[in-house]
Design an enzyme around this catalytic site. Sequence first.
Site, PDB file in Angstrom:
ATOM      1  N   LYS A 209       0.887  -1.128   0.023  1.00 50.01           N
ATOM      2  CA  LYS A 209       0.131   0.117   0.029  1.00 50.01           C
ATOM      3  C   LYS A 209       0.987   1.314  -0.099  1.00 50.01           C
ATOM      4  O   LYS A 209       0.510   2.281  -0.772  1.00 50.01           O
ATOM      5  CB  LYS A 209      -0.940  -0.075   1.273  1.00 50.01           C
ATOM      6  CG  LYS A 209      -2.136  -0.881   1.060  1.00 50.01           C
ATOM      7  CD  LYS A 209      -2.733  -1.450   2.188  1.00 50.01           C
ATOM      8  CE  LYS A 209      -3.739  -2.516   2.007  1.00 50.01           C
ATOM      9  NZ  LYS A 209      -4.456  -2.829   3.432  1.00 50.01           N
TER      10      LYS A 209
ATOM     11  N   GLN B 115      -4.656  -1.732   9.749  1.00 52.73           N
ATOM     12  CA  GLN B 115      -4.684  -2.995   9.322  1.00 52.73           C
ATOM     13  C   GLN B 115      -5.461  -4.174   9.961  1.00 52.73           C
ATOM     14  O   GLN B 115      -4.951  -4.398  11.181  1.00 52.73           O
ATOM     15  CB  GLN B 115      -3.403  -3.199   8.840  1.00 52.73           C
ATOM     16  CG  GLN B 115      -2.895  -4.423   8.182  1.00 52.73           C
ATOM     17  CD  GLN B 115      -3.513  -4.501   6.672  1.00 52.73           C
ATOM     18  OE1 GLN B 115      -3.540  -3.789   5.941  1.00 52.73           O
ATOM     19  NE2 GLN B 115      -3.966  -5.839   6.289  1.00 52.73           N
TER      20      GLN B 115
ATOM     21  N   ASP C  70     -10.958   2.340   3.706  1.00 58.08           N
ATOM     22  CA  ASP C  70     -11.475   0.673   3.855  1.00 58.08           C
ATOM     23  C   ASP C  70     -12.912   0.441   3.553  1.00 58.08           C
ATOM     24  O   ASP C  70     -13.349  -0.773   3.134  1.00 58.08           O
ATOM     25  CB  ASP C  70     -10.995   0.277   5.138  1.00 58.08           C
ATOM     26  CG  ASP C  70      -9.356  -0.575   4.961  1.00 58.08           C
ATOM     27  OD1 ASP C  70      -9.486  -0.816   3.740  1.00 58.08           O
ATOM     28  OD2 ASP C  70      -8.933  -0.820   5.751  1.00 58.08           O
TER      29      ASP C  70
END
Length: 296
Positions: A54, A98, A121
Amino acid sequence: MEYKILDGKKISEEIKKEIASEVENIVRNGGKRPHLAAILVGHDGGSETYVASKVKSCEEVGFASSLIRFESDVTEEQLLSAIDKLNKDPEVDGFIVQLPLPKHIDEQKIIERVDYRKDVDGFHPINVGRMSIGLPCFISATPQGIVELLRRYEIPTSGKHCVVLGRSNIVGKPIAQLMSHKTYPGDCTVTICHSRTQGLKEICQTADIIIAALGSPEFLTKDMVKEGAVVVDVGTTRVPDTTRKSGFRLTGDVKFEEVAPLCSYITPVPGGVGPMTIVSLMMNTLKAGQKNLFND
């Protein structure tokens, strides 16, 4: 039947170029470079790899990025306070926490603490709710990546029967909703199958499009797929392989060698849905930087 590959690697590179040129325009016109932050807890191998890719993608498209690391003994309070800080930071347009998190931390509590306007997200209940009724929102990266892949390859979806294998909140449920929306790609009749589904094989045999998101290596076999089907493989499981230097190989939910010859289109693993997931996060971060997704 001669199958075609749905090449997520190639499409994600094209999208990165589009985002990079958009970022250049923003900066050239005096705007702020989009900034993505990531919170990483502990040293899980998979999470480390995802976050590294990412960060690399952010560099490639010209975003600013920052990584906030915590050891796995971080308290829930410390994590919530880091989220509050990012929520208030005008420099940060979007951020991710995460997953998975250590057992002593309530993941849902963490997800709900993120400001939904920075939730790139797409996990916050407000984004999930808006997605389910077709309002502008951040859509979680894997479902959005799948939809974008189908769009770029101009796969016909209207009136088709789409079978989704798996009912997770992150992939199965959202992709099922997106494929049933009155849009393109969409307008499908959708069946969600899972571990309790009866007659699973027969249901799969009626599918024009199968999206396999079970996390069960090589689950989908040729006797479950009708000729001409489009198969999207979301699974990535590390399977031991002594012939590889790493000692493992990545395997999808589809037994590729035997299923592919029946398909019109199929995604490979790796190189299919994976790169599309990461580039979808970049698409969401660009939207977060433009600040015009939510009218509030």
